[in-house]
Design a protein around this motif. Structure first.
Motif, short mmCIF file in Angstrom:
data_model
loop_
_atom_site.label_atom_id
_atom_site.label_comp_id
_atom_site.label_asym_id
_atom_site.label_seq_id
_atom_site.Cartn_x
_atom_site.Cartn_y
_atom_site.Cartn_z
N VAL A 262 -93.96 -0.51 -26.29
CA VAL A 262 -94.02 -1.12 -24.95
C VAL A 262 -92.80 -2.01 -24.77
O VAL A 262 -92.57 -2.93 -25.56
CB VAL A 262 -95.31 -1.95 -24.77
CG1 VAL A 262 -95.33 -2.59 -23.39
CG2 VAL A 262 -96.54 -1.07 -24.96
N THR A 263 -92.03 -1.75 -23.73
CA THR A 263 -90.83 -2.55 -23.47
C THR A 263 -90.87 -3.21 -22.10
O THR A 263 -89.86 -3.71 -21.61
CB THR A 263 -89.57 -1.66 -23.56
OG1 THR A 263 -89.70 -0.57 -22.63
CG2 THR A 263 -89.39 -1.12 -24.97
N VAL B 179 -85.99 -0.15 -30.03
CA VAL B 179 -86.12 1.18 -29.45
C VAL B 179 -84.75 1.81 -29.24
O VAL B 179 -84.56 3.02 -29.48
CB VAL B 179 -86.90 1.11 -28.11
CG1 VAL B 179 -86.83 2.43 -27.37
CG2 VAL B 179 -88.35 0.72 -28.38
N ALA B 180 -83.78 1.02 -28.80
CA ALA B 180 -82.42 1.54 -28.60
C ALA B 180 -81.85 2.04 -29.92
O ALA B 180 -81.17 3.08 -29.96
CB ALA B 180 -81.54 0.45 -28.01
N ARG B 181 -82.11 1.32 -31.01
CA ARG B 181 -81.62 1.76 -32.32
C ARG B 181 -82.32 3.04 -32.77
O ARG B 181 -81.70 3.92 -33.37
CB ARG B 181 -81.80 0.66 -33.35
CG ARG B 181 -80.86 -0.53 -33.16
CD ARG B 181 -80.84 -1.44 -34.37
NE ARG B 181 -82.12 -2.12 -34.54
CZ ARG B 181 -82.41 -3.29 -33.99
NH1 ARG B 181 -81.52 -3.89 -33.21
NH2 ARG B 181 -83.57 -3.87 -34.20
N GLY C 281 -81.01 7.07 -33.81
CA GLY C 281 -81.28 7.61 -35.14
C GLY C 281 -81.19 6.59 -36.25
O GLY C 281 -81.23 6.95 -37.44
N ASP C 282 -81.07 5.31 -35.91
CA ASP C 282 -80.99 4.27 -36.92
C ASP C 282 -82.38 3.90 -37.41
O ASP C 282 -83.38 4.04 -36.70
CB ASP C 282 -80.32 3.01 -36.35
CG ASP C 282 -78.88 3.27 -35.97
OD1 ASP C 282 -78.29 4.22 -36.51
OD2 ASP C 282 -78.34 2.52 -35.14
N THR D 200 -69.52 0.34 -30.93
CA THR D 200 -70.73 1.14 -30.82
C THR D 200 -70.86 2.05 -32.04
O THR D 200 -69.91 2.72 -32.43
CB THR D 200 -70.70 2.00 -29.55
OG1 THR D 200 -70.52 1.14 -28.42
CG2 THR D 200 -71.99 2.78 -29.40
N ASP D 201 -72.04 2.06 -32.66
CA ASP D 201 -72.31 2.91 -33.83
C ASP D 201 -71.33 2.64 -34.97
O ASP D 201 -70.93 3.55 -35.70
CB ASP D 201 -72.26 4.39 -33.45
CG ASP D 201 -73.31 4.75 -32.42
OD1 ASP D 201 -74.39 4.14 -32.44
OD2 ASP D 201 -73.05 5.64 -31.59
N ILE D 202 -70.95 1.38 -35.13
CA ILE D 202 -69.97 1.02 -36.16
C ILE D 202 -70.48 1.37 -37.56
O ILE D 202 -69.73 1.74 -38.45
CB ILE D 202 -69.63 -0.49 -36.08
CG1 ILE D 202 -68.47 -0.85 -37.01
CG2 ILE D 202 -70.85 -1.35 -36.41
CD1 ILE D 202 -67.15 -0.42 -36.52
#
Length: 433
Positions: free
Chosen positions: A49-50, A89-91, A95-96, A291-293
């Protein structure tokens, strides 16, 4: 008109008999945040839930009954957890690996409904009514953040965070100050339309120097930061095995100490980057896109990704005061391209810190070479925005011993050198690749 936001850390003089009220407020505030996180985090069985509205509808009444907090503080605790859930959720979408947010650091969020801010003191809502705390001000606040922002009538108080230093047993208010002005817009415009636009490139690293600039400055010590980080983790692991309440409190204190130490290190590094840009008259500072470092940079764990993002943020908001723009560019081939002749090949990178071009035999520190390529990428972007190849404002890259533009025109200054570098004067033109 543009909002200018500054954060000022000021120590509070809290009446001794009211300290426990603040500690109890913190515990109940974190209870609201952790209860919300446990309710909102439903991965992998269901969608998390966000929605802040859904969370407040489901949890507000029960949390109000369970705690002695004011309505506003309960809402702030719920919203803090939802924001953390959104980040998680963004991570997951990238795929993190991540897990349910958990809050244990000493902090409480206040806004103008739960606190009354004054220039010399603040009134804070607690579980036991309001407590008034004087600011501990320096004898001479002029030219300090406290004098420039906290005491300035040009700035107004916004949502702020109360924190506690267990080592010194002191409370600190991290006051967010906002100034609405068109001065910033004017400074940004003037830098864009300036006679010269000069770019400072910054390369960030997981070992060696934390940051290396295109002017040959080697800033910070990533190796020392990694060592200190490992020592903290080792000590935490030993304490966790003990499992006592005393050990748990010691771990919390250590987490606070580690966080403060990291913030200090990153602030020092950001200040040095800004000094380098100002000393060389730079209008722009550029980093690789972060981004995605963790996926792109070998060895870049969550700790490094956090540190790099925080350093970028510090540089960006501090640069606003000087009208310097901070941007990001694609990281593609910045470590493989020769900053002298443009030849790109993975074999150019001999080792972590040595770069030798296979074509022109240009040799220099690998991180310094990368920083020049990072600067050049923004240089091309700025140059492409001009009406013609020879018109508009001249664009140049700030180097250790001068400046260089896209046409290969080199202007020397003081003949200083960077590590592993004999001179910045190009052996060939840098037009094209």
């Amino acid at each position: 008109m543009e909002d200018v936001i500054r954060t000022v850390k000021v120590k509070l003089d809290v009446p001794e008999e009211r300290c426990d009220d603040l500690h109890q407020t913190k515990q109940q505030f974190l209870h609201c945040a952790n209860t919300t996180a446990a309710w909102a985090w439903r991965h992998p069985n269901d969608y998390c839930v966000t929605s802040k509205q859904k969370a407040e509808q489901a949890l507000y009444d029960s949390l109000r009954n369970e705690t002695e907090l004011t309505a506003n503080l309960v809402q702030k605790g719920i919203r803090r957890a939802i924001e953390a859930t959104k980040s998680g959720v963004a991570r997951l979408k990238k795929g993190d690996n991540t897990s349910q947010p958990h809050f244990d650091a000493w902090s409480v969020v206040y806004d103008k409904r739960s606190a009354t801010f004054h220039r010399d003191h603040v009134s804070l809502s607690t579980v036991n009514g309001r407590v008034e705390c004087d600011y501990v001000l320096p004898d001479d606040a002029e030219r300090t953040p406290i004098g420039e922002y906290l005491l300035s009538e040009d700035y107004e108080f916004r949502m702020s965070t109360l924190q506690y230093d267990r080592q010194t047993e002191s409370f600190y208010l991290h006051a967010r100050m906002r100034r609405t002005t068109d001065e910033q817009e004017q400074s940004t415009t003037s830098s864009s339309d300036a006679t010269h636009r000069t770019v400072l490139g910054v390369d960030l690293n997981v070992d060696g120097s934390l940051a290396v600039t295109s002017t040959g400055a080697f800033i910070g010590n990533a190796d020392e930061m990694n060592h200190r980080r490992r020592e903290f983790e080792k000590t935490r692991g030993s304490m966790q095995q003990v499992g006592t309440r005393s050990a748990h409190l010691s771990i919390q204190s250590m987490n606070d100490r580690e966080h403060r130490w990291m913030q200090d290190e990153l602030h020092r590094a950001s200040n040095q980057i800004l000094e380098e840009a100002r000393d060389h008259g730079c209008t722009h500072i550029t980093f690789e896109n972060l981004t995605d470092i963790r996926k792109r940079m070998a060895g870049a764990k969550r700790f490094h990704a956090w540190a790099f993002r925080r350093l970028f943020q510090y540089v960006k908001y501090k640069a606003e005061m000087y009208g310097i723009e901070v941007e990001q560019v694609s990281p593609a081939y910045t470590s493989q391209r020769c900053s002298s002749c443009g030849f790109t090949h993975r074999d150019n990178r001999r080792s972590k810190h040595q770069f030798v071009c296979q074509k022109c035999e240009y040799e220099l520190n690998a991180d310094y070479n990368a920083s020049k390529n990072i600067a050049r990428k923004l240089l091309k972007k700025l140059h492409s925005g001009q009406t013609s190849s020879c018109g508009g404002a001249p664009c140049q890259c700030a180097l250790a011993s001068g400046t260089l533009n896209l046409n290969g025109d080199y202007t020397a200054s003081v003949n200083t050198t960077a590590e592993g570098e004999s001179t910045d004067k190009p052996t060939t033109s840098v037009v094209g690749n």
